[in-house]
Design a protein around this motif. Structure first.
Motif, mmCIF file in Angstrom:
data_model
loop_
_atom_site.group_PDB
_atom_site.id
_atom_site.type_symbol
_atom_site.label_atom_id
_atom_site.label_comp_id
_atom_site.label_asym_id
_atom_site.label_seq_id
_atom_site.Cartn_x
_atom_site.Cartn_y
_atom_site.Cartn_z
ATOM 1 N N GLY A 6 100.260 64.651 48.510
ATOM 2 C CA GLY A 6 101.577 64.330 49.041
ATOM 3 C C GLY A 6 101.717 63.144 49.466
ATOM 4 N N PRO A 7 103.086 62.851 50.183
ATOM 5 C CA PRO A 7 102.936 61.338 50.546
ATOM 6 C C PRO A 7 102.018 60.968 51.615
ATOM 7 C CG PRO A 7 105.277 62.329 50.344
ATOM 8 C CD PRO A 7 104.134 63.408 50.194
ATOM 9 N N GLY A 8 101.436 59.666 51.718
ATOM 10 C CA GLY A 8 100.409 59.366 52.383
ATOM 11 C C GLY A 8 101.050 58.232 53.372
ATOM 12 N N TYR A 9 100.293 57.651 54.531
ATOM 13 C CA TYR A 9 100.592 56.903 55.189
ATOM 14 C C TYR A 9 99.213 55.835 55.481
ATOM 15 C CZ TYR A 9 103.229 55.080 59.535
ATOM 16 O OH TYR A 9 103.862 54.269 60.331
ATOM 17 N N VAL A 10 99.717 54.609 54.991
ATOM 18 C CA VAL A 10 98.695 53.582 55.142
ATOM 19 C C VAL A 10 99.447 52.187 55.519
ATOM 20 C CG1 VAL A 10 97.038 52.089 53.863
ATOM 21 C CG2 VAL A 10 97.030 54.331 53.487
ATOM 22 N N VAL A 11 98.899 51.493 56.459
ATOM 23 C CA VAL A 11 99.300 50.203 56.959
ATOM 24 C C VAL A 11 98.414 49.110 56.817
ATOM 25 C CG1 VAL A 11 100.362 48.883 58.833
ATOM 26 C CG2 VAL A 11 101.056 51.234 58.607
ATOM 27 N N GLY A 13 97.400 62.983 35.781
ATOM 28 C CA GLY A 13 97.957 63.892 34.974
ATOM 29 C C GLY A 13 99.500 64.404 35.230
ATOM 30 N N GLY A 14 100.271 63.821 36.151
ATOM 31 C CA GLY A 14 101.336 63.985 36.513
ATOM 32 C C GLY A 14 101.955 65.411 37.101
ATOM 33 N N GLU A 15 100.763 66.316 37.523
ATOM 34 C CA GLU A 15 101.433 67.515 38.149
ATOM 35 C C GLU A 15 101.850 67.250 39.367
ATOM 36 O OE1 GLU A 15 99.063 71.655 39.616
ATOM 37 O OE2 GLU A 15 98.129 70.188 38.414
ATOM 38 N N TYR A 16 101.842 66.358 40.000
ATOM 39 C CA TYR A 16 102.381 65.913 41.263
ATOM 40 C C TYR A 16 103.220 64.753 41.429
ATOM 41 C CZ TYR A 16 99.463 69.976 43.056
ATOM 42 O OH TYR A 16 98.935 71.232 43.088
ATOM 43 N N VAL A 17 102.885 63.841 40.459
ATOM 44 C CA VAL A 17 103.172 62.201 40.496
ATOM 45 C C VAL A 17 103.334 61.895 39.184
ATOM 46 C CG1 VAL A 17 103.121 59.898 41.375
ATOM 47 C CG2 VAL A 17 102.495 61.837 42.776
ATOM 48 N N SER A 18 104.350 61.585 38.613
ATOM 49 C CA SER A 18 104.441 61.037 37.458
ATOM 50 C C SER A 18 103.810 59.517 37.236
ATOM 51 C CB SER A 18 105.990 60.882 36.881
ATOM 52 O OG SER A 18 106.672 59.966 37.787
ATOM 53 N N GLY A 19 103.255 59.276 36.260
ATOM 54 C CA GLY A 19 102.754 57.858 35.941
ATOM 55 C C GLY A 19 101.238 58.052 35.776
ATOM 56 N N ASN A 20 100.512 56.845 35.805
ATOM 57 C CA ASN A 20 99.334 56.822 35.961
ATOM 58 C C ASN A 20 98.450 55.716 36.446
ATOM 59 O OD1 ASN A 20 99.693 54.572 34.024
ATOM 60 N ND2 ASN A 20 99.507 55.734 32.154
ATOM 61 N N HIS A 55 91.770 62.486 50.892
ATOM 62 C CA HIS A 55 91.792 61.419 49.994
ATOM 63 C C HIS A 55 92.863 60.683 50.255
ATOM 64 C CE1 HIS A 55 89.708 65.169 48.120
ATOM 65 N NE2 HIS A 55 88.665 64.332 47.990
ATOM 66 N N TRP A 56 92.833 59.338 50.080
ATOM 67 C CA TRP A 56 94.077 58.562 50.114
ATOM 68 C C TRP A 56 93.781 57.967 48.681
ATOM 69 C CZ3 TRP A 56 90.979 59.024 54.168
ATOM 70 C CH2 TRP A 56 91.768 59.334 55.344
ATOM 71 N N LEU A 57 95.082 58.152 47.943
ATOM 72 C CA LEU A 57 95.122 57.729 46.498
ATOM 73 C C LEU A 57 96.128 56.456 46.142
ATOM 74 C CD1 LEU A 57 95.449 61.521 45.553
ATOM 75 C CD2 LEU A 57 93.375 59.866 45.244
ATOM 76 N N ILE A 58 96.071 55.589 45.264
ATOM 77 C CA ILE A 58 97.142 54.742 45.040
ATOM 78 C C ILE A 58 97.008 54.132 43.710
ATOM 79 C CG2 ILE A 58 95.490 52.692 45.902
ATOM 80 C CD1 ILE A 58 97.900 51.353 47.212
ATOM 81 N N MET A 84 99.596 58.096 48.367
ATOM 82 C CA MET A 84 99.407 59.609 48.343
ATOM 83 C C MET A 84 98.203 59.955 49.184
ATOM 84 S SD MET A 84 102.172 60.472 46.625
ATOM 85 C CE MET A 84 101.907 62.225 46.151
ATOM 86 N N ILE A 85 98.212 61.412 49.523
ATOM 87 C CA ILE A 85 97.186 61.869 50.383
ATOM 88 C C ILE A 85 96.804 63.154 49.992
ATOM 89 C CG2 ILE A 85 98.392 62.575 52.266
ATOM 90 C CD1 ILE A 85 96.270 61.357 54.189
ATOM 91 N N SER A 86 95.705 63.761 49.974
ATOM 92 C CA SER A 86 95.310 65.008 49.767
ATOM 93 C C SER A 86 94.401 65.475 50.649
ATOM 94 C CB SER A 86 94.839 65.259 48.263
ATOM 95 O OG SER A 86 93.544 65.002 48.051
ATOM 96 N N VAL A 87 94.287 66.680 50.942
ATOM 97 C CA VAL A 87 93.090 67.474 51.831
ATOM 98 C C VAL A 87 92.446 68.554 50.866
ATOM 99 C CG1 VAL A 87 92.366 68.607 53.745
ATOM 100 C CG2 VAL A 87 94.232 66.762 54.007
ATOM 101 N N ASP A 88 91.278 68.520 50.574
ATOM 102 C CA ASP A 88 90.653 69.585 49.757
ATOM 103 C C ASP A 88 89.686 70.441 50.696
ATOM 104 O OD1 ASP A 88 90.438 71.061 47.541
ATOM 105 O OD2 ASP A 88 88.560 70.056 46.942
#
Length: 263
Positions: free
Chosen positions: A107-112, A210-217, A239-242, A256-260
């Motif tokens: 989901g949406p993450g927060y990085v500055v 893969g586009g399940e949560y966000v379109s693009g690559n 995880h922080w993703l960009i 984006m950010i995720s917690v597993d």
């Protein structure tokens, strides 16, 4: 971490895998899937990463953060090209996130990002659920391989292209143990930049690509944090993703950010 030590670790890994009867093809295919990563550790010298606390230094006039503060990274102290990512050459990168929030997918993450020379001041951030993350400084880094959490395409697969079976996954686990015996975990720490995401269930990078949560690559792992000691969730990883292009363009508003968690 020098190239020589990486080479020595890989040499031990190859030798131990050969002793265990693993084919050189599978070993080399697995090694080719490693990604470079930077692992902040203790030591002497300037602070590379400051983790924890509740009052990050933000640009004067900046809004109060919407997420708890995790760490500040001095980009100038990260060796150039050490992560394979287009990280800024200087300035500070601040990561935020509440490790108690288990997210079903990225989901949406927060990085500055704060460019060098920007006037800053302390700005209070929201407290995490169990209080501010413990403060500590990392004054050195190790640069080394990041172990893939799943085998690369073609690894341990039959030549007829049939699906990977239980024995194939057992081989990956066996090689993971051999990697540890060879000293590969010497590169690790509780926070790292770049490399492969460490996860229990679904690879967050694959999910966003893969586009399940966000379109693009072109998505990649910016940072991975083992937050086991600060939350009540089972073995959580954050995880922080960009996208690489967004990273090069300093578009950290698109992180984006995720917690597993285990299980």
């Amino acid at each position: 971490m020098t190239d020589q030590l990486v080479a020595e670790t890989l040499s031990r890994f190859r030798a131990k895998a050969a002793e265990a009867g693993v084919s050189s093809r599978d070993v080399e295919l697995l090694i080719s899937s490693f990604l470079p990563a930077v692992y902040p550790v203790g030591g002497d010298g300037p602070v590379v990463v400051h983790l924890g606390g509740n009052n990050p230094m933000l640009p004067v006039g900046a809004d109060k953060p919407s997420e708890p503060f995790l760490c500040s990274i001095d980009c100038a102290q990260i060796p150039p090209n050490s992560t394979g990512l287009p990280l800024p050459a200087d300035g500070h990168l601040l990561l935020f996130g509440d490790a108690e929030k288990f997210r079903q997918g990225p989901g949406p993450g927060y990085v500055v990002y704060i460019p060098a020379g920007t006037p800053t001041t302390e700005v209070p951030a929201p407290e995490p659920t169990r209080g501010s993350y413990a403060e500590r400084d990392y004054r050195s880094v190790r640069v080394g391989p990041s172990w893939p959490s799943s085998g690369p395409d073609g690894f341990a697969d039959p030549s007829d292209g049939s699906e990977r079976n239980f024995e194939d996954y057992e081989l990956l686990d066996e090689l993971s143990d051999i990697w540890r015996e060879a000293g590969g975990n010497y590169f690790g720490s509780d926070l790292y930049l770049g490399g492969h995401a460490d996860f229990w269930n679904d690879d967050p990078v694959e999910l966003v690509n893969g586009g399940e949560y966000v379109s693009g690559n072109d998505w990649c792992l910016l940072a991975n944090w083992y937050c086991d000691d600060v939350v009540e969730l089972p073995s959580p990883r954050m995880h922080w993703l960009i996208r690489r292009q967004d990273l090069a363009d300093l578009r950290f508003d698109r992180v984006m950010i995720s917690v597993d968690i285990y299980g």
